[in-house]
Design an enzyme around this catalytic site. Structure first.
Site, PDB file in Angstrom:
ATOM      1  N   LYS A  52       0.839  -1.208   0.000  1.00 58.78           N
ATOM      2  CA  LYS A  52       0.000   0.000   0.000  1.00 58.78           C
ATOM      3  C   LYS A  52       0.872   1.257   0.000  1.00 58.78           C
ATOM      4  O   LYS A  52       0.605   2.213  -0.722  1.00 58.78           O
ATOM      5  CB  LYS A  52      -0.946  -0.026   1.215  1.00 58.78           C
ATOM      6  N   GLN A  96      -4.941  -2.056   9.642  1.00 60.43           N
ATOM      7  CA  GLN A  96      -4.699  -3.343   8.975  1.00 60.43           C
ATOM      8  C   GLN A  96      -5.210  -4.496   9.845  1.00 60.43           C
ATOM      9  O   GLN A  96      -4.874  -4.589  11.024  1.00 60.43           O
ATOM     10  CB  GLN A  96      -3.195  -3.501   8.696  1.00 60.43           C
ATOM     11  N   ASP A 119     -11.361   2.009   3.898  1.00 62.02           N
ATOM     12  CA  ASP A 119     -11.557   0.568   3.702  1.00 62.02           C
ATOM     13  C   ASP A 119     -13.039   0.265   3.481  1.00 62.02           C
ATOM     14  O   ASP A 119     -13.394  -0.829   3.013  1.00 62.02           O
ATOM     15  CB  ASP A 119     -11.068  -0.223   4.929  1.00 62.02           C
TER      16      ASP A 119
END
Ligand code: NAP
Length: 291
Positions: A52, A96, A119
Site C-alpha cells: 500500500k 490493517q 476501507d
C-alpha cells in the site's frame, strides 16, 4: 477464453489516479494523505501495508504507516484513531486486519470516522452501500467491479453465484452486483449451502471467495461462464525460490478452457484491491462522499 489481466487494469487505473493527483497539486491543493495503522508483527499484514505504501508513492499520495507494538491496548489504539479522526491533514486511514486477539476489531472499525473510513468497513459506509448511496466501497468487491467494467463484461440479467459470505468480500460483492446498473440475479452461497456444485454450475458469473485452494473444478462451471477467483492460499512449493506459491479458489488449468473470461491467481483480483483503496483515498481528499 480471455484472461482478465488485473495487473494491466491496475496499471491503467494507477496512471489515471496519478494524473488526477498531479492536477490537484498543480492547482495549488495538497496530495491526498493515507495513513495505515499496523499493530504487531504479522508477516502478511506487513507485506500488505508495504504494498500500500509503495502504491501511494506511485500515484503521488502522501503515506504514513503507524507501527504499534503487539502489546498495544485497545484503549491506546482507540486514542490513536481519535487523533487521526481529528487530524485535518489526514484524508483517510485504515487499520490493517487482523488485529491481536485482545483488541475488538468491531470496536476499532466503529471508532473510525466514516468520512475517513477508506476501507469501507464502517457500518455507516456498508449501510450507505446497501442503500445505493455514495460510500467508500470495500476494496476487493470494488476492484472486481472495475475488472468487469474494463473488460465490458455483460452483467444485466445474468445469474451470478458468489461463493462466500464474508463482510469484506462475499456479502458486499453479492449486494453490489444485484444493484441497478449491474443488474445481476445473485445467489450467495456459503459452507451450509446444499447442492453447491449444481448451484455454481447454473451460474453465468462465478465469484469464488471462500479461501479453499482449487475448490472450484471444471465440472462445477457452465461452458462460457465468467469466473472471478478471489481466493489466495499459500501452499508449499519446491519450484519457487521462496518455497511457497499462491493458489486461488479455482482449479485454473481445467476451468480456464471452459470459460469466456477468467482471472488468474496471482495477477487477477489481487492487484485491483490496492487500487480501490487509492480510489477511496482520492475521493476522501476531494470530500466527494460526505462533502
Ligand atoms: P472468510 O472470511 O474466511 O470467508 C469465507 C467464506 O467462504 C465464508 O462465508 C464461508 O462460509 C465460505 N466457505 C468456506 N468453505 C466453504 C465451502 N466448502 N463451501 C462454500 N462456502 C464455503 O474469507 P474472506 O476474507 O472472504 O476471503 C476469502 C478468500 O479471498 C481468502 O482466500 C482470502 O485470502 C482471499 N482474499 C483475497 C483478496 C484479494 O485482494 N485478492 C482480498 C480479500 C480476501 P461460512 O460463512 O458458512 O463459514
Amino acid at each position: 477464453m480471455q484472461l482478465i489481466d488485473g495487473k494491466e487494469v491496475a496499471a491503467a487505473l494507477r496512471r489515471e489516479i496519478a494524473a488526477e493527483v498531479e492536477k490537484m497539486v498543480a492547482d495549488g491543493g495538497r496530495a491526498p494523505h493515507l495513513v495505515a495503522i499496523l499493530v504487531g508483527n504479522d508477516g502478511a499484514s506487513q507485506t500488505y501495508v508495504g504494498h500500500k505504501e509503495k502504491c501511494c508513492g506511485e500515484v503521488g499520495f502522501r503515506s504514513t504507516v503507524l507501527r504499534l507494538p503487539e502489546q498495544t491496548t485497545e484503549e491506546e489504539l482507540l486514542a490513536e484513531i481519535a487523533r487521526l479522526n481529528a487530524d485535518d491533514l489526514v484524508d483517510g486511514f485504515i487499520v490493517q486486519l487482523p488485529l491481536p486477539r485482545h483488541i475488538s476489531e468491531q470496536r476499532v472499525i466503529e471508532a473510525i470516522d466514516p468520512r475517513k473510513d477508506v476501507d469501507g468497513f464502517h457500518p455507516v459506509n456498508t449501510g450507505r452501500m446497501i442503500s445505493s448511496l455514495p460510500s467508500y466501497l470495500p476494496a476487493t468487491p470494488d476492484g472486481i467491479l472495475s475488472l468487469l467494467r474494463y473488460y465490458r463484461i455483460e452483467t444485466a440479467g445474468k445469474h451470478c453465484v458468489v461463493i462466500g459470505r464474508s463482510n469484506i468480500v462475499g456479502r458486499p460483492m453479492a449486494n453490489l452486483l444485484s444493484q441497478k446498473g449491474w443488474d445481476c440475479t445473485v445467489t450467495i452461497t456459503h459452507s451450509r449451502t446444499r447442492n453447491l456444485k449444481e448451484v455454481v454450475a447454473s451460474a453465468d458469473i462465478v465469484i469464488a471467495a471462500l479461501g479453499k485452494a482449487e475448490f472450484v473444478t471444471a465440472d462445477m462451471v457452465k461452458p462460457g461462464a465468467v469466473v472471478i477467483d478471489v481466493g489466495i492460499t499459500r501452499v508449499p512449493s519446491d519450484k519457487t525460490k521462496s518455497g511457497w506459491k499462491l493458489l486461488g479458489d479455482v482449479k485454473f488449468d481445467e476451468v480456464a478452457p471452459k470459460c469466456s473470461f477468467i482471472t488468474p491467481v496471482p495477477g487477477g483480483v489481487g492487484p485491483m484491491t490496492i487500487i480501490s483503496l487509492m480510489k477511496n483515498t482520492l475521493k476522501a481528499a476531494r470530500r466527494e462522499i460526505y462533502g
